[in-house]
Design an enzyme around this catalytic site. Structure first.
Site, short mmCIF file in Angstrom:
data_model
loop_
_atom_site.label_atom_id
_atom_site.label_comp_id
_atom_site.label_asym_id
_atom_site.label_seq_id
_atom_site.Cartn_x
_atom_site.Cartn_y
_atom_site.Cartn_z
N CYS A 204 -35.43 4.41 -76.87
CA CYS A 204 -35.93 3.93 -78.17
C CYS A 204 -34.76 3.48 -79.05
O CYS A 204 -33.72 3.03 -78.53
CB CYS A 204 -36.79 4.97 -78.86
SG CYS A 204 -37.71 4.31 -80.27
N ASP B 8 -38.21 12.68 -83.90
CA ASP B 8 -39.14 12.47 -85.03
C ASP B 8 -39.54 13.80 -85.63
O ASP B 8 -39.85 13.90 -86.81
CB ASP B 8 -40.37 11.68 -84.58
CG ASP B 8 -39.99 10.22 -84.43
OD1 ASP B 8 -39.56 9.82 -83.34
OD2 ASP B 8 -40.08 9.49 -85.45
C1 RUB Z 1 -38.45 5.84 -83.44
C2 RUB Z 1 -37.98 7.02 -82.65
C3 RUB Z 1 -36.58 7.51 -82.90
C4 RUB Z 1 -36.61 8.62 -83.97
C5 RUB Z 1 -35.22 8.97 -84.47
O1 RUB Z 1 -39.85 5.63 -83.32
O2 RUB Z 1 -38.72 7.63 -81.90
O3 RUB Z 1 -36.04 8.05 -81.73
O4 RUB Z 1 -37.40 8.22 -85.07
O5 RUB Z 1 -34.65 7.85 -85.11
P1 RUB Z 1 -40.50 4.39 -84.12
P2 RUB Z 1 -33.43 8.02 -86.14
O6 RUB Z 1 -39.81 3.15 -83.69
O7 RUB Z 1 -41.96 4.44 -83.70
O8 RUB Z 1 -40.33 4.67 -85.59
O9 RUB Z 1 -32.37 8.78 -85.41
O10 RUB Z 1 -33.03 6.63 -86.49
O11 RUB Z 1 -33.95 8.78 -87.31
#
Ligand code: RUB
Length: 337
Positions: free
Chosen positions: A139, A208
């Site tokens: 992701c 998340d």
């Molecule tokens: C994004 C996702 C990321 C976490 C952490 O999902 O799963 O791994 O949110 O991100 P989506 P960060 O694209 O559905 O929002 O480290 O940038 O907080």
């Protein structure tokens, strides 16, 4: 309440829409945007100079921001961080100006904390990475990317593998970001993880939500990668700021897994052709603690079983107040504004 919704400034609705439509996405960014929207709402308040009116207006703003996406706990945690401080100032009898300043100060404090937390995670996480390491990520997580980039910046000659991350292809953003930072990167289909795991030294993903039992909630597909890493004996780390730990799970609640529209999985203009097929699009999954080598937080690298301690330390006696804001996101997603 309906009257109050009408009085909210446009920025609040714009931020809410941008979060819902994923133009602002990734748990950390969502949290900072939420805090910034509350700050803007406080600054823009032109209603009656009554403490009660200001407080209800801010509650309405919080509700709009919260009812967007249900899974990233950083969203209700950011809103709660600001609103709890507003509530305390209100209880202490502060007037409108003082309440407004309290919101602005709390929102800025949260945003600054969040930025510094990602920097600390980068620095702790980079220490785990050996010279020449091959790192797989999934992701698009700024926290996970920060670890890889910091390892590269410190001269460790790392290479990265990024999964495409169907159905929204956030892995493309990750691959570009890593490339821009100078990290050699290979983009792979999600289905190739087991094939390439032997070429990988460690996995680093974002979060998340982290539950009290150390389970990780992250982008759909994360748990499959954790299983593959476990089978191959490769370390699997999550990078998570402490405001991604879920206080509601201390009270026994489960993290809600967002189900997104079918039109993200099949071409939206061909949805009619698929009308006799149910398309499922769960956006996140749960990786049990036993598959997680460690969680990289701004307070240090912890075993997943210590999630409980982080929760107690960060939310402590305020756990019920934080919980109230988590329940709002969970119950009703705002369809239209
Ligand atoms: C994004 C996702 C990321 C976490 C952490 O999902 O799963 O791994 O949110 O991100 P989506 P960060 O694209 O559905 O929002 O480290 O940038 O907080």
């Amino acid at each position: 309440m309906a009257r109050l919704y009408e009085k909210l400034p446009r920025q609040v609705y714009e931020t809410a829409k941008a979060i819902r439509d994923m133009r602002i996405r990734g748990a950390g960014r969502i949290a900072r945007a939420a805090a910034a929207a509350l700050r803007e709402a406080a600054i823009a308040y032109t209603g009656p100079q009554s403490r009660e009116d200001f407080y209800s207006y801010m509650e309405a703003a919080a509700q709009v921001i919260l009812r967007t996406r249900p899974t990233a706990v950083s969203l209700p945690n950011a809103v709660a961080y600001v609103m709890i401080r507003l509530g305390e100032a209100y209880e202490a009898g502060a007037g409108v100006e003082e309440l407004r300043k309290t919101v602005v100060r709390a929102a800025e404090e949260f945003i600054e904390y969040s930025r510094q937390a990602v920097e600390r995670i980068a620095s702790y996480g980079a220490r785990l990475v050996e010279h020449g390491a091959r790192i797989l990520t999934h992701c698009n997580s700024s926290a996970a990317i920060s670890v890889i980039v910091e390892a590269h910046r410190s001269g460790k000659e790392v290479v990265a593998y990024a999964t495409e991350t169907r159905p929204k292809y956030q892995g493309y953003i990750t691959a570009r970001k890593l490339r821009e930072a100078g990290v050699p990167v290979t983009l792979i289909p999600d289905t190739a993880v087991r094939r390439i795991i032997e070429d990988i030294d460690l996995v680093v993903v974002g979060a998340d939500a982290v539950a009290a039992n150390g389970a990780l909630v992250n982008k759909i597909g994360t748990s499959q990668i954790a299983l593959v890493a476990d089978e191959a004996g490769k370390p699997f780390y999550a990078a998570a700021e402490s405001y991604k730990f879920s206080p509601a799970t201390l009270l026994g609640d489960e993290v809600i897994i967002e189900e997104r529209p079918a039109g993200e999985v099949v071409e939206p203009e061909k949805l009619a052709e698929w009308s006799r097929v149910r398309v499922a699009n769960p956006s996140f999954d749960v990786t049990p603690a036993e598959y997680i080598t460690g969680i990289i937080t701004e307070q240090g690298i912890i075993p997943p079983e210590s999630a409980y301690l982080i929760l107690r330390q960060v939310f402590g006696r305020r756990v019920h107040e934080y919980h109230r804001y988590t329940t709002i996101t969970a119950t009703t997603i705002l369809e239209e504004y």
